[in-house]
Scaffold this motif. Structure first.
Motif, mmCIF file in Angstrom:
data_model
loop_
_atom_site.group_PDB
_atom_site.id
_atom_site.type_symbol
_atom_site.label_atom_id
_atom_site.label_comp_id
_atom_site.label_asym_id
_atom_site.label_seq_id
_atom_site.Cartn_x
_atom_site.Cartn_y
_atom_site.Cartn_z
ATOM 1 N N THR A 83 -104.707 14.761 9.294
ATOM 2 C CA THR A 83 -104.525 13.748 10.519
ATOM 3 C C THR A 83 -104.096 12.598 10.827
ATOM 4 N N ALA A 84 -104.451 11.561 9.359
ATOM 5 C CA ALA A 84 -104.199 9.979 9.307
ATOM 6 C C ALA A 84 -102.524 9.935 8.990
ATOM 7 N N VAL A 85 -102.173 10.933 7.875
ATOM 8 C CA VAL A 85 -100.598 11.121 7.578
ATOM 9 C C VAL A 85 -99.854 11.070 8.789
ATOM 10 N N VAL A 86 -100.195 12.703 10.025
ATOM 11 C CA VAL A 86 -99.535 13.105 10.584
ATOM 12 C C VAL A 86 -99.369 11.360 11.651
ATOM 13 N N ALA A 87 -100.151 11.141 12.112
ATOM 14 C CA ALA A 87 -100.112 9.849 13.793
ATOM 15 C C ALA A 87 -99.178 8.917 12.748
ATOM 16 N N ASP A 88 -99.526 8.550 10.755
ATOM 17 C CA ASP A 88 -98.659 7.824 10.950
ATOM 18 C C ASP A 88 -97.233 7.699 10.957
ATOM 19 N N LEU A 89 -96.959 9.442 10.662
ATOM 20 C CA LEU A 89 -95.875 9.999 10.588
ATOM 21 C C LEU A 89 -94.792 9.013 12.571
ATOM 22 N N HIS A 90 -95.724 9.820 13.076
ATOM 23 C CA HIS A 90 -95.977 9.947 14.919
ATOM 24 C C HIS A 90 -94.934 8.322 15.164
ATOM 25 N N GLU A 91 -95.983 7.314 14.531
ATOM 26 C CA GLU A 91 -95.815 5.910 14.978
ATOM 27 C C GLU A 91 -94.612 5.302 14.557
#
Length: 64
Positions: A23-31
């Motif tokens: 979830t943290a990796v995906v949030a970073d990618l979205h950012e």
């Protein structure tokens, strides 16, 4: 068709830790994607304004 029995336990500590990490990796990618999209849009907007403000439209193909 063979039925596969799952060994996953969505309540286990490992599963929950992996889910939180992903979830943290995906949030970073979205950012990062949002940041890139915004900068490209800004550059395109500035280019359009510069072309519209110029007295003569720029020649895209140079004829030498």
């Amino acid at each position: 068709m063979t039925i596969l029995k799952s060994q996953l336990n969505p309540r286990s500590a490992d599963f929950l830790a992996n889910a939180a990490a992903m979830t943290a990796v995906v949030a970073d990618l979205h950012e990062k994607v949002d940041k890139v999209d915004g900068s490209y849009l800004y550059c395109a907007f500035c280019l359009i304004l510069a072309i519209a403000a110029s007295p003569r439209p720029p020649s895209i193909i140079s004829r030498s």
